[in-house]
Design a protein around this motif. Structure first.
Motif, PDB file in Angstrom:
ATOM      1  N   SER A   1       0.605  -1.462   0.029  1.00 26.07           N
ATOM      2  CA  SER A   1       0.119   0.089   0.117  1.00 26.07           C
ATOM      3  C   SER A   1       0.875   0.757  -0.086  1.00 26.07           C
ATOM      4  CB  SER A   1      -0.982  -0.342   0.817  1.00 26.07           C
ATOM      5  OG  SER A   1      -1.896  -0.831   1.053  1.00 26.07           O
TER       6      SER A   1
ATOM      7  N   ARG B   1       2.835   1.968  -3.209  1.00 28.70           N
ATOM      8  CA  ARG B   1       2.130   2.329  -4.653  1.00 28.70           C
ATOM      9  C   ARG B   1       0.775   3.184  -4.147  1.00 28.70           C
ATOM     10  NH1 ARG B   1      -0.987  -3.960  -6.705  1.00 28.70           N
ATOM     11  NH2 ARG B   1       0.954  -4.144  -7.048  1.00 28.70           N
ATOM     12  N   GLY B   2       1.524   4.264  -3.065  1.00 27.88           N
ATOM     13  CA  GLY B   2       0.356   5.422  -2.383  1.00 27.88           C
ATOM     14  C   GLY B   2      -0.816   5.284  -2.608  1.00 27.88           C
ATOM     15  N   ALA B   3      -1.410   4.123  -2.860  1.00 30.74           N
ATOM     16  CA  ALA B   3      -3.036   2.919  -1.997  1.00 30.74           C
ATOM     17  C   ALA B   3      -3.166   4.004  -1.164  1.00 30.74           C
ATOM     18  CB  ALA B   3      -2.999   2.581  -2.253  1.00 30.74           C
ATOM     19  N   GLY B   4      -4.449   3.308   0.057  1.00 27.98           N
ATOM     20  CA  GLY B   4      -4.722   3.815   1.343  1.00 27.98           C
ATOM     21  C   GLY B   4      -3.793   2.773   2.001  1.00 27.98           C
TER      22      GLY B   4
ATOM     23  N   ALA C   1      -5.672  -0.738   4.881  1.00 30.40           N
ATOM     24  CA  ALA C   1      -5.179  -2.568   4.532  1.00 30.40           C
ATOM     25  C   ALA C   1      -4.266  -2.217   6.057  1.00 30.40           C
ATOM     26  CB  ALA C   1      -3.245  -2.035   3.452  1.00 30.40           C
TER      27      ALA C   1
END
Length: 161
Positions: free
Chosen positions: A113, A116-119, A123
């Motif tokens: 996470s 990938r710069g995701a939230g 996670a």
């Protein structure tokens, strides 16, 4: 107690606390063994069949999945070979395998996470949920084992085994 009822020895009472392998436990053991072997074969085949060199973290992920699968297969095989009362040792072992897999998976989700710069929150929520459930299972397994061993000591007059 009725005079006609047979009296059980302490050892017979202890053996009735938890049979060596009940039919339900045998089904669980076979399921763990088969699922672990099938998972390891699937992950190994997928890993082997990937074209070209894989990135390092992908190699690590495949290796960890294979290890988790082999751990469950080993657990199932170990459980099937037991011929003595386990006093919930099987539950303790399964709980620790689940907790280890959950912690590693949660950490992996968090790393992916962040990369990938995701939230990260989602996670951590998912991974934390798995870890929390596994931790509850470990605590319950240890409590059940302690309860059975305490009862065994009471029935056998304090002798240890």
């Amino acid at each position: 107690m009725n005079e006609e009822e047979p009296r059980l020895s302490a050892r017979e009472l202890v053996e009735r606390l938890e049979p060596s392998l009940s039919p339900w436990r045998r089904v669980r053991a076979v399921t763990a063994l088969l699922a672990g072997v099938a998972g390891a074969v699937f992950v190994g085949a997928l890993w082997w069949s990937e074209p070209g060199p894989l990135p390092g973290r992908t190699q690590v992920a495949f290796a960890l999945f294979a290890v988790f699968c082999l751990a469950w297969a080993g657990y199932g095989g170990w459980l099937l070979t037991r011929r003595v009362p386990l006093f919930a040792t099987d539950r303790v072992v399964a709980g620790w395998i689940a907790l280890g897999a959950s912690v590693v998976t949660a950490a992996g989700l968090a790393v992916v996470s962040v990369q990938r710069g995701a939230g990260l929150g989602a996670a951590l929520a998912v991974g934390g949920g798995f870890v929390a459930v596994a931790l509850v299972l470990v605590v319950r397994a240890h409590a059940r084992r302690a309860e059975l061993l305490r009862r065994k000591r009471e029935l056998t007059g304090g002798e240890r085994s």
